[in-house]
Design an enzyme around this catalytic site. Structure first.
Site, PDB file in Angstrom:
ATOM      1  N   GLU A  38       7.993   6.248  16.241  1.00 10.69           N
ATOM      2  CA  GLU A  38       8.304   5.935  14.837  1.00 10.69           C
ATOM      3  C   GLU A  38       9.552   6.193  14.397  1.00 10.69           C
ATOM      4  O   GLU A  38      10.578   5.449  14.044  1.00 10.69           O
ATOM      5  CB  GLU A  38       7.234   6.502  13.835  1.00 10.69           C
ATOM      6  N   HIS A  39      10.000   7.467  14.664  1.00 11.52           N
ATOM      7  CA  HIS A  39      11.305   8.261  14.095  1.00 11.52           C
ATOM      8  C   HIS A  39      11.742   8.866  15.435  1.00 11.52           C
ATOM      9  O   HIS A  39      11.109   9.644  15.998  1.00 11.52           O
ATOM     10  CB  HIS A  39      11.350   9.299  13.222  1.00 11.52           C
TER      11      HIS A  39
ATOM     12  N   HIS B  33       1.514 -40.980  20.984  1.00 10.11           N
ATOM     13  CA  HIS B  33       2.711 -40.197  20.482  1.00 10.11           C
ATOM     14  C   HIS B  33       3.903 -41.166  20.660  1.00 10.11           C
ATOM     15  O   HIS B  33       4.823 -41.308  19.781  1.00 10.11           O
ATOM     16  CB  HIS B  33       2.966 -38.965  21.513  1.00 10.11           C
TER      17      HIS B  33
ATOM     18  N   ASN C 229      -2.821   6.276   6.837  1.00 10.29           N
ATOM     19  CA  ASN C 229      -3.697   7.137   8.023  1.00 10.29           C
ATOM     20  C   ASN C 229      -4.060   6.048   8.910  1.00 10.29           C
ATOM     21  O   ASN C 229      -4.111   4.865   8.837  1.00 10.29           O
ATOM     22  CB  ASN C 229      -4.670   7.943   7.637  1.00 10.29           C
TER      23      ASN C 229
ATOM     24  N   GLU D  80       2.506 -36.738  29.635  1.00 14.31           N
ATOM     25  CA  GLU D  80       1.258 -35.890  29.225  1.00 14.31           C
ATOM     26  C   GLU D  80       0.160 -36.518  28.767  1.00 14.31           C
ATOM     27  O   GLU D  80      -1.054 -36.045  28.267  1.00 14.31           O
ATOM     28  CB  GLU D  80       1.777 -35.355  27.852  1.00 14.31           C
TER      29      GLU D  80
ATOM     30  N   HIS E 173       3.192  16.212   7.128  1.00 16.21           N
ATOM     31  CA  HIS E 173       2.627  15.069   6.664  1.00 16.21           C
ATOM     32  C   HIS E 173       0.990  15.276   6.822  1.00 16.21           C
ATOM     33  O   HIS E 173       0.340  14.535   5.753  1.00 16.21           O
ATOM     34  CB  HIS E 173       3.053  13.825   7.438  1.00 16.21           C
TER      35      HIS E 173
ATOM     36  N   THR F 245       2.146   9.817  10.893  1.00 17.94           N
ATOM     37  CA  THR F 245       3.746   9.756  11.349  1.00 17.94           C
ATOM     38  C   THR F 245       3.973  10.498  12.599  1.00 17.94           C
ATOM     39  O   THR F 245       3.144  11.362  13.132  1.00 17.94           O
ATOM     40  CB  THR F 245       4.414  10.551  10.115  1.00 17.94           C
TER      41      THR F 245
ATOM     42  N   TYR G 260       0.970  -1.242   0.031  1.00 17.20           N
ATOM     43  CA  TYR G 260      -0.002   0.024   0.182  1.00 17.20           C
ATOM     44  C   TYR G 260       0.948   1.283  -0.112  1.00 17.20           C
ATOM     45  O   TYR G 260       1.704   1.330   0.822  1.00 17.20           O
ATOM     46  CB  TYR G 260      -0.988   0.105   0.972  1.00 17.20           C
TER      47      TYR G 260
ATOM     48  N   ASP H 195      13.525   9.155   5.093  1.00 17.08           N
ATOM     49  CA  ASP H 195      12.314   9.205   4.361  1.00 17.08           C
ATOM     50  C   ASP H 195      12.543   8.990   2.708  1.00 17.08           C
ATOM     51  O   ASP H 195      11.860   8.500   2.291  1.00 17.08           O
ATOM     52  CB  ASP H 195      11.832  10.405   4.256  1.00 17.08           C
TER      53      ASP H 195
ATOM     54  N   GLN I 287       8.201  16.888   9.707  1.00 15.55           N
ATOM     55  CA  GLN I 287       7.005  15.461   9.907  1.00 15.55           C
ATOM     56  C   GLN I 287       5.742  15.975  10.121  1.00 15.55           C
ATOM     57  O   GLN I 287       5.002  15.369   9.694  1.00 15.55           O
ATOM     58  CB  GLN I 287       7.484  14.701  10.940  1.00 15.55           C
TER      59      GLN I 287
ATOM     60  N   GLN J 121     -10.523   0.141   2.128  1.00 13.54           N
ATOM     61  CA  GLN J 121     -10.854  -0.853   1.212  1.00 13.54           C
ATOM     62  C   GLN J 121      -9.815  -1.444   0.417  1.00 13.54           C
ATOM     63  O   GLN J 121     -10.015  -2.585   0.037  1.00 13.54           O
ATOM     64  CB  GLN J 121     -12.155   0.131   0.274  1.00 13.54           C
TER      65      GLN J 121
END
Length: 454
Positions: free
Chosen positions: A348-349, A441, A234, A436, A282, A257, A140, A382, A279, A204
Site C-alpha cells: 500500500e505504502h 449487422h 478494516n 461472424e 493504526h 494499512t 466511507y 497520510d 503505521q 453495514q
C-alpha cells in the site's frame, strides 16, 4: 522519544531470508509476510450483514448499530445542528491543518482531471473519448481505534474535482459522542460542503450505500443508493466493498494499512523504525515490512523498534502489529533483488530509503504510493502531501490504483460518422459481419444505401 519505556513484552520482528534463493514469481509472492486473517475468511459474516441490510433496511441498521457500536439509533442521518455544533467546537489548529490539507489535495486532484479526446479517423468520421462524472457516490470514513478527518479530505476532494453532484458520507457512530460520528469528522465534512452524513460503520455502511435503504413509514427516511463506494477500512469494510462490486463501482480493497521500506546501508535505522511504528499504530493487524540487503541495518532497525515501540502511546497495539505474521524483515541479495521483492509484495505504502532513491523508485511497478527519500515519510502522505491516502492493500496494488479523480469518472465514447464516411467503411463491415455469421449487422449498413433486406 521522551516517554518512559513500557513494561510490555519486546517486539518479535521476524526475519525472512531470501538471499541466494532463485524463486519464481509465484514462490516470491507466497513468501511475502501476510496477515493470517484474509478477506475470504470474513466473507460469510460480511455477506450475512449485506443480506440483512438489503432485507430489513433501517431496522437492520438499528440492530447492527446496537450490536457493533453500542448505540441506539432512530435514524443514522446526522442532524444539521449536530454538524454545526461540531464545526463550532473545532480546535483552531486542527481547522488550520485541515484547510492546508484540503488546499494541497485540491491542487493535485484538479491536475488529475483528464481531458476529453476527439479524433477524426477519416473525413467525416469523428470519435470522442468523453469523461463524465458518476451521478452519486458514497464515501466511507473509518472510526474505531483512531479518528480520521484526513480520510474525509481524501475521499471528498477528488469526488468534487471530478464534478460529482451528489455525495453521501458515512462514518461509524461513537457512543461517547451521542451515537454520532466523531465531531472532528463532522467538522471536516462540513468544511468541504458535505451535508449528507450518516452514522454508519463497517460492512453495514457499505451495504446501505450500495443498495440503498427504502423509506419507512415516514417519507424521506430512506437512503438513495450510490453508484460508487470509496474509502478505507478494516477487513470487513474491504470485504464488503469487494462483495458489492458489480452493484456499484469501488476504488480498491483499501483494508488494514501496510508499509514496506526498501532500504540499504545508507538509511537511518531510527527513521526507518519510526516509519514502521507510525503505521503499526493504526491497527493490531497493520503490516510493517523492511526489505534490505544490509544485515547491519536490519539489526539496527530491530533495536530501534524495541525502543520506539515501548515508548509510543499505543505501545501494545504497535507491539502486536510488529510481532504479527504480517510484519518483519526481508533480507535480499542486493537492491535489484529488493525491487523484485517489493513488486511481489505490492505494498500500500512503499518507502525508498536508499542511495539514489529516485532512480530506484522509478523502477518500482507495484505499489499504492511510493515515498521517495528520507524526507518523504508515509505520514506526510497520510495528511498533507497533497496525494491520496486511500490506497490498495493486501497485494492488490499489483492491479488496482489508489483513490483519484478518475475513480469518480466514466469514459464514454461518441461515434459520429456522416453518410460518406459510413460508405467508405461499409465493405469492411459487410465482410466482418459475414465472417461472424451475423448478416443483419451488415444489412443495418446496406439499408442506409437502399440495399434490400435478406
Amino acid at each position: 522519544m521522551t516517554s518512559a519505556p513500557s513494561t510490555s513484552s519486546p517486539v518479535s520482528f521476524r526475519t525472512i531470508d531470501l538471499r541466494g534463493l532463485a524463486l519464481s514469481s509465484r514462490e516470491l509472492r507466497d513468501a511475502m509476510p501476510r496477515a493470517a486473517a484474509s478477506a475470504q475468511s470474513s466473507e460469510a459474516a460480511v455477506q450475512a450483514i449485506i443480506d440483512d441490510v438489503r432485507a430489513r433496511g433501517l431496522e437492520a441498521l438499528r440492530d447492527l448499530a446496537r450490536r457493533f457500536d453500542g448505540v441506539e439509533q432512530d435514524h443514522p442521518r446526522v442532524p444539521a445542528e449536530v454538524v454545526a455544533a461540531a464545526v463550532a467546537g473545532l480546535d483552531a489548529e486542527v481547522r488550520s491543518a485541515l484547510e492546508e490539507a484540503i488546499r494541497r489535495a485540491r491542487i493535485f486532484a484538479h491536475a488529475q482531471v483528464p481531458a476529453d479526446v476527439e479524433v477524426e479517423i477519416a473525413e467525416g468520421a469523428r470519435l470522442t473519448h468523453k469523461w463524465i462524472a458518476v451521478d452519486r457516490v458514497g464515501l466511507y470514513v473509518p472510526g474505531g481505534l483512531a479518528v480520521y478527518p484526513s480520510s474525509v479530505v481524501m475521499n471528498v476532494v477528488p469526488a468534487q474535482a471530478a464534478g460529482v453532484g451528489s455525495i453521501a458520507l458515512a462514518s461509524p457512530p461513537q457512543k461517547e459522542f451521542g451515537g454520532w460520528p466523531h465531531p472532528v469528522i463532522l467538522a471536516a465534512a462540513s468544511m468541504l460542503g458535505i451535508t449528507e452524513i450518516y452514522a454508519m460503520g463497517g460492512a453495514q455502511a457499505v451495504a446501505a450505500l450500495a443498495h440503498g435503504i427504502p423509506d419507512g413509514p415516514d417519507a424521506g427516511t430512506g437512503i438513495e443508493p450510490v453508484t460508487v463506494v470509496t474509502g478505507p477500512g478494516n477487513i470487513f469494510v474491504a470485504t464488503a466493498k469487494r462483495l458489492v462490486r458489480g452493484q456499484v463501482g469501488i476504488d480498491s480493497e483499501a483494508g488494514t494499512t501496510e508499509i514496506a521500506v526498501l532500504a540499504d546501508a545508507t538509511a537511518d535505522a531510527d527513521l526507518v523504525a519510526a516509519d514502521l511504528v507510525s503505521q503499526a499504530e493504526h491497527d493490531p493487524q497493520a503490516a510493517s515490512v523492511l526489505v534490505t540487503d544490509s544485515e547491519d541495518l536490519a539489526s539496527a532497525v530491530v533495536a530501534a523498534l524495541q525502543i520506539r515501540a515501548a515508548a509510543t502511546r499505543h505501545a501494545e497495539r504497535v507491539r502486536t502489529a510488529l510481532s504479527g505474521p504480517q510484519s518483519g524483515v526481508i533480507l535480499v541479495d542486493d537492491i535489484d533483488h529488493g525491487i523484485a521483492v517489493c513488486d511481489a509484495y505490492a505494498a500500500e505504502h512503499l518507502e525508498i530509503q536508499t542511495a539514489d532513491a529516485r532512480t530506484v523508485a522509478a523502477r518500482i511497478r507495484n505499489a499504492g504510493a511510493i515515498f521517495v527519500g528520507a524526507y518523504s515519510p508515509v505520514s506526510l502522505g497520510d495528511y498533507c502531501a497533497g496525494s491520496n491516502h486511500v490506497l490498495p492493500t493486501a497485494g492488490t496494488a499489483s492491479f488496482a490504483s489508489g483513490l483519484n479523480v478518475t475513480t469518480f469518472l466514466r469514459a464514454v465514447q461518441l461515434v459520429d460518422y456522416d453518410r460518406a464516411a459510413l460508405a467508405g467503411v461499409s465493405a469492411s463491415i459487410l465482410a466482418l459481419s459475414a465472417a461472424e455469421n451475423l448478416p443483419a449487422h451488415g444489412e443495418a449498413v446496406t439499408a442506409r444505401f437502399g440495399g434490400p433486406a435478406s
